[in-house]
Design a protein around this motif. Structure first.
Motif, PDB file in Angstrom:
ATOM      1  N   GLU A  16     -51.528  43.767 -23.158  1.00  0.00           N
ATOM      2  CA  GLU A  16     -51.512  43.364 -24.564  1.00  0.00           C
ATOM      3  C   GLU A  16     -50.077  43.161 -25.054  1.00  0.00           C
ATOM      4  OE1 GLU A  16     -54.154  42.710 -26.450  1.00  0.00           O
ATOM      5  OE2 GLU A  16     -55.514  43.236 -24.820  1.00  0.00           O
ATOM      6  N   SER A  38     -48.675  52.360 -27.730  1.00  0.00           N
ATOM      7  CA  SER A  38     -48.188  51.010 -27.447  1.00  0.00           C
ATOM      8  C   SER A  38     -47.953  50.818 -25.957  1.00  0.00           C
ATOM      9  CB  SER A  38     -46.896  50.741 -28.217  1.00  0.00           C
ATOM     10  OG  SER A  38     -47.167  50.655 -29.594  1.00  0.00           O
ATOM     11  N   LEU A  72     -51.269  50.150 -24.293  1.00  0.00           N
ATOM     12  CA  LEU A  72     -51.732  48.785 -24.550  1.00  0.00           C
ATOM     13  C   LEU A  72     -50.920  47.765 -23.768  1.00  0.00           C
ATOM     14  CD1 LEU A  72     -52.327  49.024 -28.391  1.00  0.00           C
ATOM     15  CD2 LEU A  72     -54.077  48.720 -26.633  1.00  0.00           C
TER      16      LEU A  72
END
Length: 70
Positions: free
Chosen positions: A30, A22, A25
């Motif tokens: 994102e 995560s 990203l």
């Protein structure tokens, strides 16, 4: 991360890579605020991983869900 074939149940530790992925990203721009890892297992899941699913931390996909749906 490699899962050992001799591992009878998928454990919570297998899903622990989520924060690192995560973060990568998110660093790329994102939106990861609603992401959850999906864990697939033909052997089943440990109670700790089932508890994590109940808390909304992971999505567990066993053979029934994979082949017959939710």
């Amino acid at each position: 991360m490699r899962l050992r074939i001799t591992e009878p149940l998928l454990a919570f530790e297998h899903a622990a890579v989520r924060p690192r992925r995560s973060a990568l990203l998110a660093a790329g721009g994102e939106d990861v605020t609603r992401t959850r890892p999906a864990c697939y297992s033909g052997a089943g899941f440990t109670p700790a991983l089932r508890a994590a699913e109940a808390d909304g931390q992971v999505v567990l996909v066993g053979l029934d869900r994979l082949y017959r749906g939710d």
